[in-house]
Design a protein around this motif. Structure first.
Motif, PDB file in Angstrom:
ATOM      1  N   THR A 297       0.995  -1.224  -0.505  1.00  0.00           N
ATOM      2  CA  THR A 297      -0.139   0.188  -0.188  1.00  0.00           C
ATOM      3  C   THR A 297       1.040   0.934   0.422  1.00  0.00           C
ATOM      4  N   ALA A 298       0.778   3.052  -0.089  1.00  0.00           N
ATOM      5  CA  ALA A 298       1.252   3.537   0.355  1.00  0.00           C
ATOM      6  C   ALA A 298       1.903   3.516   1.314  1.00  0.00           C
ATOM      7  N   LYS A 299       1.565   2.982   2.774  1.00  0.00           N
ATOM      8  CA  LYS A 299       2.817   2.780   3.719  1.00  0.00           C
ATOM      9  C   LYS A 299       3.319   1.875   4.335  1.00  0.00           C
ATOM     10  N   GLU A 504       2.481  16.456  -6.725  1.00  0.00           N
ATOM     11  CA  GLU A 504       1.746  15.873  -5.946  1.00  0.00           C
ATOM     12  C   GLU A 504       1.804  16.538  -4.448  1.00  0.00           C
ATOM     13  N   GLU A 517      -1.256  11.579   1.207  1.00  0.00           N
ATOM     14  CA  GLU A 517      -0.151  11.550   0.616  1.00  0.00           C
ATOM     15  C   GLU A 517      -0.450  10.801  -0.553  1.00  0.00           C
ATOM     16  N   THR A 518      -1.265   9.498  -0.594  1.00  0.00           N
ATOM     17  CA  THR A 518      -1.354   8.946  -1.871  1.00  0.00           C
ATOM     18  C   THR A 518      -2.865   9.084  -2.540  1.00  0.00           C
ATOM     19  N   LYS A 521      -1.176  12.160  -4.692  1.00  0.00           N
ATOM     20  CA  LYS A 521      -0.935  11.347  -5.927  1.00  0.00           C
ATOM     21  C   LYS A 521      -1.420  10.672  -6.712  1.00  0.00           C
ATOM     22  N   LYS A 522      -2.846  10.913  -6.351  1.00  0.00           N
ATOM     23  CA  LYS A 522      -3.689   9.877  -7.570  1.00  0.00           C
ATOM     24  C   LYS A 522      -4.078  11.322  -8.456  1.00  0.00           C
ATOM     25  N   GLU A 546      -9.924   5.429  -6.224  1.00  0.00           N
ATOM     26  CA  GLU A 546     -10.014   5.560  -4.049  1.00  0.00           C
ATOM     27  C   GLU A 546     -10.095   6.870  -3.806  1.00  0.00           C
ATOM     28  N   ASP A 609       1.285  -4.223  -7.499  1.00  0.00           N
ATOM     29  CA  ASP A 609       0.917  -2.487  -7.578  1.00  0.00           C
ATOM     30  C   ASP A 609       1.735  -1.779  -8.223  1.00  0.00           C
ATOM     31  N   GLU A 613      -0.372   0.591 -11.206  1.00  0.00           N
ATOM     32  CA  GLU A 613       0.349   1.622 -11.967  1.00  0.00           C
ATOM     33  C   GLU A 613       0.481   2.082 -13.849  1.00  0.00           C
TER      34      GLU A 613
END
Length: 665
Positions: A297-299, A504, A517-518, A521-522, A546, A609, A613
Motif C-alpha cells: 500500500t502507500a504506507k 503531488e 499523500e496517496t 498523488k492520484k 480511490e 502494484d 501503476e
C-alpha cells in the motif's frame, strides 16, 4: 613477518574473536588477551598510517571528533508495518493473503524488537554505509557510530552476495539502559524515558566514542538485494547468520494460522524474560516471490503485519482537562494526570478523543482513571475506578462549547465524533498547524524551520500564512532570538529550494482535509495543473481511483473558499510547482482510457502494484470488484474461483499477463 602481515593477522583474529564473543556468546580468549591484541593493532596502525582501513576492529572504539550527519536516500524505501492488536485482525491478515495468493504459503514469525531501525549496506563483504530510517525515503548516515556496535560485523565471512542491504533494529539492552540512567542520575542529568529513546539518542550522538561506551546491541531481520541466495526470507536470514550477522534465534516459520497463534501466545509472556525490549510480533509471508505479488500500500507492505501485545494499564488521578486545536480545527480533549510509569515511560497526559468518550466515561475532576498505551505508544484513558470516589469529588467534565484559542462557537458535522473550530483564517493554532504541515518533510521539506521557529515568526507578525514564507528575507530574521546570519541563510535557502518540490507534494502540503499523500498523488496524475483542479466538478473527482464522495466534496469546499484560492494564487506567483512537469507525463498514454480493470491472481513479470501503476499510466482505472461495467480482468496464475465464476457469468473478458503487456506495448 612484515608490519602489513602483522596488521592483517591481528585484524582477522580480532574480527573472529569479536564474533565469537558478541554473536556466538562463546569466547575463546580472555578479555585481557583481547585487549592486548587490540592495543598491539592500534600501535601498529599508528606507526603505519598507509595501511589504514575503515573496517579495522579499532574502529569499534569510536572517535572524539564531532561529525555532522549527511542525509542519504534509501535504495529501497523503509516503510512502516501495519499494526494490529487483536487475534481477529491477525486472522483477517492471514485470510487476505490466502485469498490473494490462492496457493500454499508460509509465515515467518519474528519478535518485534523495540529500538531504532537501521539499514546496513555491504559490498564485497565490507560494511560501507549505515543509514537510519528517517522519513522512509532518506535517513541520516551514521556509519561511524554503527561501527562501534560489536554485534554488527565490519567484515563478513562465508559465501555472501557481492552487494546487498540488511535491515534491523539497534537496541539498548535493559542492563545497559539501567546502568546509563544510574550514571546520569549521579551527574544530575535528565534520565532517558525508555531503552528505545536511549538507543535512538545514542545513535544520533556526534561523538562516536560516546556511542562505543553505551554498549548498544543489534538484531538484523530483513535482507534485500538483486542476488539473494534463497526465495525464502527465513532461509536468507539463516544464511546471513553464517556470514557473521546476529539473527534472532527465536524466529520461526509457521505453516498454519494455529502455529502463528502458538508463537504469539508463547511470547506474550516469555518476552518479559528477554534481555532487550520487545513490543510485539512481526508476521511476514516467507516467499519473496509471493511478497512481490502481494505488493505494497502507500504506507506498508501487504505481505507483513505487526501484532502488538496488549497494552499495559496503570491507575492515576485526573487533575484537569485541557483542549488542543489542530490544523484542521479539530478540538481534542487532553487529560492532565498525576505522573505514572507505563510501558517504560512516565505518562502525565492522555488523550480523551472526543465529547462522546468523555460522556461515556462519566468523568469527574479528581477521578482515579485507568490509562493505557494504545499499542504501547499513545496514552489514552480507558476507564474510571468509581469505587475510589470520595466526598470531595470534583465537577463533572463537560466538553467545551467555544474554541479555547479564538473564542468561536464550535461546530460538529453530521456523522463525525469531533468538534471543530470553524475560524480557519484567524484561529492561531490552525494557522500555525497548517504552516507546520506545509513545511514538513513529506510536504515541502523546508530545512531549518520547525514548530518553534514558525511560532516565533507568527508571533512577530512575519508570517500569517504559508505564502508569506516566500516573502521572507534573510535580513528580516537574522537578528531574531537564537537566529544568526547562517541560520537565517539556511532557512531562506530551504524556502527557495522548496520551489522544486513536485506537484503531488505541493497538493499534499496545502492541507486539504482528507487529502493525504496517496490521494494527492492520484490527483496530480489526473490534472495537468492547479487551475484545472480548481475548475473541476464533483463527478469528475469521484471518477478518480480511490476518491469517493467525502474526499471529492472536501476538495470542492476547499477551492470554493476565496481565501484558499487567493493563497494558491500567491503560491503559484511565488514559483511553486502547481503543475505537472513534462517528465511527470512521460510514459503516459491513452491506450486504456475509459476502461475499468480488475486485477486477480499471482504474476510473473511484475507485481500487482506495478500493474496497477501501468493501468493508470495508460489511462485505465483500477477497480476492486467485477461488475457488468468491468472492461476486462488482468489475470495471473491461481485467479480466485469466485472471481472467475462471476466473470464467466457476466461475460467479462479475462486477459493474461502477456496479452496485457502486448496491448500496452
Amino acid at each position: 613477518m612484515t608490519a602489513k602481515e602483522k596488521i592483517d593477522r591481528l585484524r582477522a583474529e580480532l574480527h573472529q574473536h569479536n564474533y565469537n564473543y558478541y554473536v556466538l556468546n562463546a569466547p575463546e580468549i580472555s578479555d585481557k588477551e583481547f585487549d592486548d591484541k587490540m592495543h598491539e593493532l592500534q600501535n601498529l596502525e599508528k606507526e603505519h598510517p598507509e595501511y589504514q582501513d575503515e573496517n579495522s576492529p579499532t574502529m569499534r572504539v569510536g572517535s572524539d571528533l564531532n561529525k555532522n550527519f549527511t542525509q542519504v536516500a534509501h535504495k529501497y524505501p523503509m516503510l512502516s508495518l501495519g499494526n494490529t492488536y487483536s487475534e481477529n485482525e491477525v486472522t483477517d491478515f492471514y485470510d487476505r493473503v490466502k485469498k490473494t495468493l490462492n496457493e500454499d504459503f508460509e509465515i515467518c514469525c519474528e519478535l518485534k524488537y523495540d529500538g531504532t531501525s537501521i539499514s546496513l549496506t555491504y559490498e564485497d563483504g565490507k560494511l560501507i554505509r549505515a543509514v537510519t530510517r528517517g522519513d522512509g525515503e532518506k535517513g541520516d548516515d551514521v556509519t561511524d557510530n554503527v561501527k562501534t556496535i560489536r554485534t554488527i560485523p565490519l567484515v563478513l565471512h562465508g559465501n555472501y552476495p557481492r552487494s546487498f542491504e540488511i535491515r534491523g533494529e539497534i537496541l539498548m539492552p535493559w542492563e545497559s539502559f539501567e546502568m546509563l540512567n544510574r550514571e546520569r542520575e549521579a551527574r544530575e542529568e535528565p534520565l532517558f524515558a525508555n531503552p528505545r529513546n536511549a538507543a535512538s539518542g545514542t545513535l544520533k550522538s556526534q561523538n562516536s566514542a560516546v556511542v562505543a561506551s553505551r554498549k548498544l546491541d543489534a538484531y538484523l531481520y530483513y535482507l534485500l538485494g538483486e542476488e539473494l541466495p534463497c526465495d525464502g526470507h527465513y532461509e536468507n536470514l539463516q544464511m546471513a547468520g553464517s556470514w557473521g550477522f546476529k539473527i534472532s534465534e527465536h524466529t520461526k516459520k509457521a505453516s498454519s494460522l494455529e502455529e502463528v497463534f502458538e508463537y504469539i501466545n508463547y511470547w506474550d509472556t516469555e518476552r518479559k524474560n528477554l534481555p532487550v525490549a520487545t513490543d510485539g510480533i512481526v508476521l511476514k509471508v516467507n516467499s519473496l516471490r509471493q511478497q512481490k505479488n502481494l505488493g505494497f500500500t502507500a504506507k506498508s507492505p501487504r505481505w507483513a503485519i505487526a501484532y502488538k501485545f496488549q497494552a499495559e494499564r496503570a491507575l492515576t488521578r485526573l487533575n484537569k482537562v485541557s483542549y488542543q486545536v489542530g490544523r484542521t480545527g479539530a478540538v481534542t480533549p487532553v487529560a492532565n494526570l498525576d505522573p505514572v510509569q507505563l510501558s517504560g515511560t512516565v505518562v502525565k497526559r492522555a488523550s480523551l478523543h472526543n465529547a462522546d468518550i468523555i460522556e461515556g466515561l462519566d468523568l469527574h475532576i479528581g477521578d482515579m482513571v485507568y490509562v493505557e498505551k494504545g499499542g504501547e505508544i499513545i496514552p489514552k484513558i480507558t476507564g474510571v475506578d468509581k469505587n475510589a470516589r470520595g466526598m470531595l469529588l470534583g465537577e463533572k467534565v463537560r466538553f467545551i462549547t467555544h474554541c479555547p484559542e479564538c473564542g468561536n462557537r464550535l461546530i460538529r458535522y453530521e456523522g463525525e465524533a469531533a468538534h471543530y473550530c470553524p475560524n480557519e483564517t484567524a484561529c492561531p493554532p490552525q494557522i500555525k498547524g497548517r504552516i507546520e504541515h506545509f513545511i514538513s518533510r513529506k510536504a515541502m521539506n523546508i530545512d531549518g524551520l520547525g514548530p518553534e521557529t514558525v511560532d516565533m515568526f507568527y508571533r512577530l507578525g512575519l508570517i500569517k500564512d504559508t505564502a508569506d514564507l516566500y516573502d521572507l528575507k534573510a535580513d528580516d530574521i537574522k537578528n531574531l532570538d537564537r537566529m544568526g546570519e547562517k541560520s537565517a541563510e539556511n532557512i531562506i535557502n530551504g524556502i527557495a529550494a522548496s520551489k522544486e518540490v513536485p506537484f503531488e507534494r505541493v497538493l499534499f502540503a496545502l492541507g486539504i482535509r482528507f487529502v493525504g499523500e496517496t490521494v494527492a498523488k492520484k490527483i496530480a496524475k489526473s490534472f495537468t495543473d492547479i487551475e484545472e483542479l480548481i475548475n473541476t466538478d464533483l463527478e469528475n473527482l469521484k471518477n478518480i481511483d480511490e476518491i469517493g464522495e467525502k474526499i471529492a466534496q472536501s476538495i470542492i469546499t476547499y477551492f470554493s473558499n476565496p481565501f484558499n484560492r487567493e493563497l494558491v494564487g500567491r503560491l503559484k506567483a511565488a514559483g511553486l510547482q502547481l503543475f505537472r512537469k513534462e517528465e511527470d507525463l512521460s510514459g503516459y498514454t491513452d491506450k486504456l482510457t475509459g476502461q475499468s480493470i480488475v486485477i486477480s491472481g499471482v504474476f510473473t513479470h511484475h507485481s500487482r502494484d506495478e500493474y496497477k501503476e501501468l493501468i493508470e499510466k495508460n489511462g485505465g482505472k483500477n477497480v476492486g470488484s467485477i461488475s457488468a461495467k468491468t472492461s476486462f480482468i488482468l489475470a495471473g496464475e491461481n485467479m480466485g474461483p469466485a472471481k472467475l465464476e462471476k466473470a464467466q457469468k457476466l461475460g467479462v473478458k479475462i486477459m493474461s499477463e502477456d496479452e496485457f503487456l502486448t496491448l500496452i506495448s
